[in-house]
Design an enzyme around this catalytic site. Structure first.
Site, mmCIF file in Angstrom:
data_model
loop_
_atom_site.group_PDB
_atom_site.id
_atom_site.type_symbol
_atom_site.label_atom_id
_atom_site.label_comp_id
_atom_site.label_asym_id
_atom_site.label_seq_id
_atom_site.Cartn_x
_atom_site.Cartn_y
_atom_site.Cartn_z
ATOM 1 N N ASP A 34 0.819 -1.223 0.000
ATOM 2 C CA ASP A 34 0.000 0.000 0.000
ATOM 3 C C ASP A 34 0.851 1.272 0.000
ATOM 4 O O ASP A 34 0.602 2.194 0.787
ATOM 5 C CB ASP A 34 -0.926 0.039 1.223
ATOM 6 C CG ASP A 34 -1.601 -1.290 1.514
ATOM 7 O OD1 ASP A 34 -1.870 -2.034 0.565
ATOM 8 O OD2 ASP A 34 -1.863 -1.568 2.700
ATOM 9 N N GLU A 204 -11.159 -1.032 -3.457
ATOM 10 C CA GLU A 204 -10.479 -0.306 -2.380
ATOM 11 C C GLU A 204 -9.338 0.519 -2.968
ATOM 12 O O GLU A 204 -9.201 0.626 -4.188
ATOM 13 C CB GLU A 204 -9.926 -1.293 -1.346
ATOM 14 C CG GLU A 204 -8.956 -2.307 -1.950
ATOM 15 C CD GLU A 204 -8.654 -3.483 -1.035
ATOM 16 O OE1 GLU A 204 -9.374 -3.678 -0.054
ATOM 17 O OE2 GLU A 204 -7.690 -4.205 -1.339
#
Length: 323
Positions: A34, A204
């Site tokens: 991420d 997401e």
């Protein structure tokens, strides 16, 4: 003959030296995911998730570089000792500089309902590499609005100077306007705190940037533990959309790695040079948390559409930001 051999040796060394001016992928050792990339003070920074089981995911590291090739690790820039309400699953950092402070937004605790404690918090520091302290003493967003789990936040500064938080898991994405002091969300109306901007295929990991007056909205699709994790995008004339999915631009290559997703993008100031920073899973790994941070060049065609990104082992060339 000696001159020829010397010339050949020098050429070989020159080629080798040139080859070493690539970042290589992954950018740095360790399991990190991420990645949020940013540029501060002519330096590159990456703020990733420490990729581990949730109960061990209790801190965030950062990395800095002057040239995209050599990266310095900044350990434990924030952890659950500094964020008292967080006890596990600190992930998906987002960073923004406002005036002389750096605000690090993060998700914590992986809450599954409005009754649980956790959500999206903020830490603050006077330096990008920290250390950071809790800014609010509580989460900024701790409820499910429009069905969106409060995770995977990104902070976007619009051309008028307004700041928006864009976030959401569970296949829903919201946008909210941040108060100037980042201590609250400014409602759009009496009945609307967040607007839902979920495009087709969204799962997401939202990200937004502007180029040539257009708003590029990007997100991750597929399951984060699987090989089909990928990045898609849309373009609109407003940060509120509507965003119609154009297609995928980052995905696995069975010859290189799988699970390529949850990215961020940086633009070299005063240029049209763009880079995408993302995580992926080596072909040798099956564990969902075995993710590494990588970088590639990102380019556009004559119509402003993002060209599909080829994931590589070579990474990107050395690039120093000049003042």
């Amino acid at each position: 003959m000696k001159k020829l051999l010397f010339a050949l040796a020098f050429t070989t060394l020159s080629i080798a030296a040139f080859a070493q001016k690539k970042s290589g992928n992954p950018l740095f050792p360790g399991w990190y995911a991420d990645p949020e990339a940013a540029i501060f003070n002519q330096q590159y920074y990456i703020f990733p998730t420490f990729s581990a089981p949730y109960t061990k995911q209790v801190f965030l590291d950062a990395f800095s570089s002057k040239d995209l090739v050599t990266w310095k690790k900044h350990e434990h820039i924030v952890d659950t000792a500094a964020i008292k309400w967080a006890w596990r699953a600190m992930w998906a950092p987002a960073i923004v500089q406002k005036e002389k402070q750096y605000f690090l937004f993060f998700s914590a605790n992986d809450i599954q309902s409005d009754q649980e404690k956790g959500g999206i918090g903020i830490a603050v520091s006077n330096k990008p590499e920290g250390p950071y302290k809790d800014y609010l003493g509580k989460p900024l967003i701790d409820k499910f609005y429009n069905g969106a789990q409060p995770i995977d936040q990104f902070v976007f500064r619009d051309k008028d100077g307004s700041y928006y938080i864009i976030y959401g898991g569970w296949r829903h994405c919201n946008i909210g306007k941040l108060a100037p002091d980042f201590k609250s969300i400014i409602p759009f109306s009496k009945d609307t705190l967040f607007k839902e901007i979920t495009p087709e295929g969204y799962v997401e990991g939202p990200f937004m940037f502007m180029r040539n007056g257009k708003y590029y909205f990007m997100w991750s699709e597929g399951g984060w533990t699987g090989p089909d994790y990928s990045v898609a995008y849309a373009v609109a004339d407003s940060p509120f959309g509507p965003f119609k999915r154009i297609g995928k631009i980052l995905q696995q290559d069975p010859k290189v790695a799988t699970g390529a997703g949850h990215h961020s993008v940086i633009n070299i100031p005063n240029t049209d040079e763009w880079y995408i920073v993302y995580h992926r899973r080596p072909l040798t790994e099956k564990d969902g948390n075995s993710r590494e941070t990588c970088m590639e060049k990102m380019e556009f065609d004559e119509n402003g559409l993002i060209k599909p990104v080829k994931i590589t082992f070579e990474g990107v060339a050395e690039r120093v930001i000049k003042k």
